[in-house]
Design an enzyme around this catalytic site. Structure first.
Site, short mmCIF file in Angstrom:
data_model
loop_
_atom_site.label_atom_id
_atom_site.label_comp_id
_atom_site.label_asym_id
_atom_site.label_seq_id
_atom_site.Cartn_x
_atom_site.Cartn_y
_atom_site.Cartn_z
NE ARG A 25 49.08 42.29 38.78
CZ ARG A 25 48.29 42.65 37.77
NH1 ARG A 25 47.12 43.23 38.03
NH2 ARG A 25 48.67 42.45 36.51
NE ARG A 83 40.50 43.51 44.25
CZ ARG A 83 40.63 44.27 43.17
NH1 ARG A 83 41.83 44.63 42.77
NH2 ARG A 83 39.57 44.67 42.48
CD GLU A 95 40.51 44.67 34.75
OE1 GLU A 95 41.65 44.41 34.37
OE2 GLU A 95 40.25 45.47 35.68
CB SER A 133 43.22 45.68 31.35
OG SER A 133 43.23 47.08 31.22
NE ARG A 141 40.07 39.39 38.38
CZ ARG A 141 39.89 40.68 38.65
NH1 ARG A 141 39.20 41.44 37.80
NH2 ARG A 141 40.39 41.22 39.74
#
Length: 445
Positions: free
Chosen positions: A283, A298, A370, A373, A411
């Site tokens: 990403r 991130r 987070e 999701s 994560r």
């Protein structure tokens, strides 16, 4: 993609539902849609009139021939009508491109029970869990000042400087014990999803075509978030290549897994389809400048174990709860405190109609972040992909698609390093992970 029939019948209701989402601009160009609809209706009304006229003339031809009279003049009229019908069909086809382009930019409609709000401040906590206190319990503070995962992981081989040297910012290198721990986490997640939750493990391409990204909603709206690569000829010439000659690195394996059913009609008896895969994800993190610049939270490249289910429309709501539980099971086995959040309308993803986020506790940040999701997209992606099932009555209907992280491996690594750190700098290994690390109970610097 939204149901165009709903737009035609209940445009005001659709617009009101879209207005619950967060956007500085209208999601739907109502004037453009209405203009296209006027053209479509005009052509359709004329087409129906021509078809009725052709049917009447065809009967007349039969009557004339039965009487032995000439039908040449009437047959000429029918031929002229055919030419006009062909022109109408061409005109209708020409309207499809702007209509599709308009609809492709419109997000999914939130379900009625999704809380309305502009951003994450309106999200609703559903439940929380802690290994020390069970349901409803918050995380127990560590009995010493916690270090963040960057400092904890460095003695075990977590290397950000090498990532910058090799690729640039937001890349990292894992070596030695921390690389093995990362691999153990991914293997444990895959084994749990396949052996306990019934998913079929898949190995997918890491680069996909534009059609696949359109199918799941990343294109055309979010192209800036993707890493693109052009597939050239043998001489390296890339000029004049078509849209589908471009390849994109996957932002998540949701893309290839969900596109398994693109342009297919599935027998109802085969539903649900349950797929999982462990892949890297790529990403560009467009728009995230300055956010989470330290550490693994991130990154441009990270690993994730993804869950995808293709289900009967009547089952998607209960499947959302089921898949959320599948992600929760990983966190509980890793002995990590977490909470489950119902996202509000302004915080949901483009393709989702309802989303549960799982947030894991990070002691060094003193907050939940987070880690998964899980979203129900209902028929939104299915319409884009032309993915249907044949019902028992023989009717082709849209499938419903759901996806979720089970979990984000990087994560999870962050959470294990921070939550299971010890005062002496070692890392306690949860019992569920120990078989993947040769029975080790601790990683020691």
């Amino acid at each position: 993609m939204l149901d165009v029939v709903s737009l035609r019948k209940d445009l005001d209701v659709v617009v009101q539902s879209l207005e619950k989402r967060k956007s500085p601009q209208p999601y739907l160009d109502v004037a453009a849609f209405q203009a296209l609809e006027v053209q479509r209706k005009t052509i359709q009304v004329r087409t129906e009139a021509l078809q009725a006229q052709r049917n009447a003339l065809s009967k007349q031809i039969g009557q004339l021939k039965s009487k032995g009279e000439s039908a040449d003049a009437v047959m000429a009229e029918v031929a002229a009508i055919k030419d006009e019908l062909d022109a109408s069909a061409t005109a209708l086809e020409a309207l499809q491109a702007p209509l599709q382009a308009l609809l492709m930019a419109v997000p999914n409609l939130p379900q009625d029970d999704v809380p309305v709000g502009p951003d994450e401040s309106a999200n609703v906590e559903l439940r929380r869990w802690s290994p020390d206190g069970g349901w409803g319990a918050s995380a127990t503070p560590l009995p010493f000042e916690p270090k963040d995962h960057v400092d904890v992981g460095e003695p075990f081989g977590l290397d950000f400087e090498m990532g910058v040297k090799l690729s640039g910012s937001r890349f990292s290198v894992l070596r030695g014990p921390v690389a093995r721990l990362h691999r153990a986490l991914a293997a444990f997640m895959l084994d749990t999803q396949t052996e306990k939750h019934g998913y079929v493990e898949c190995y997918t391409p890491y680069a996909v075509n534009a059609a696949s990204l359109r199918g799941t909603g990343q294109l055309p709206k979010f192209e800036e978030d993707l890493f693109a690569a052009i597939k050239g000829g043998q001489d390296g010439d890339t000029e004049g290549l078509s849209d589908d000659t471009a390849l994109y690195l996957i932002p998540t394996s949701e893309v290839p897994l969900t596109n398994f059913v693109r342009d297919t009609i599935i027998p109802e008896a085969e539903l649900p389809l349950k797929f999982t895969a462990h892949t890297p994800c790529f990403r560009s993190e467009a728009g995230s400048h300055g956010r989470d610049t330290r550490g693994l939270i991130r990154q441009h490249q990270f690993d994730k174990v993804e869950m995808v289910q293709i289900v009967h429309p009547e089952k998607s709501e209960e499947t959302l709860a089921e898949m959320t539980g599948h992600a929760e099971a990983i966190l509980q086995a890793l002995e990590l405190p977490y909470r489950v959040i119902l996202l509000c309308t302004g915080d949901m993803g483009f393709g989702a109609t309802k989303t549960h986020d799982l947030e894991v506790w990070l002691p060094a940040q003193n907050t939940y972040r987070e880690i998964s999701s899980v979203s129900n997209c209902q028929a939104f992606q299915a319409r884009r992909m032309q993915a249907r099932f044949k019902s028992a009555a023989g009717k082709n209907e849209w499938v419903h698609t759901l996806n979720g992280s089970g979990l984000a491996v990087g994560r999870a690594l962050v959470a294990v390093l921070e939550n299971h750190q010890q005062p002496d700098g070692s890392i306690r290994i949860p019992a569920a992970l120990q078989p993947y690390l040769g029975g080790q109970a601790f990683l020691r610097p």
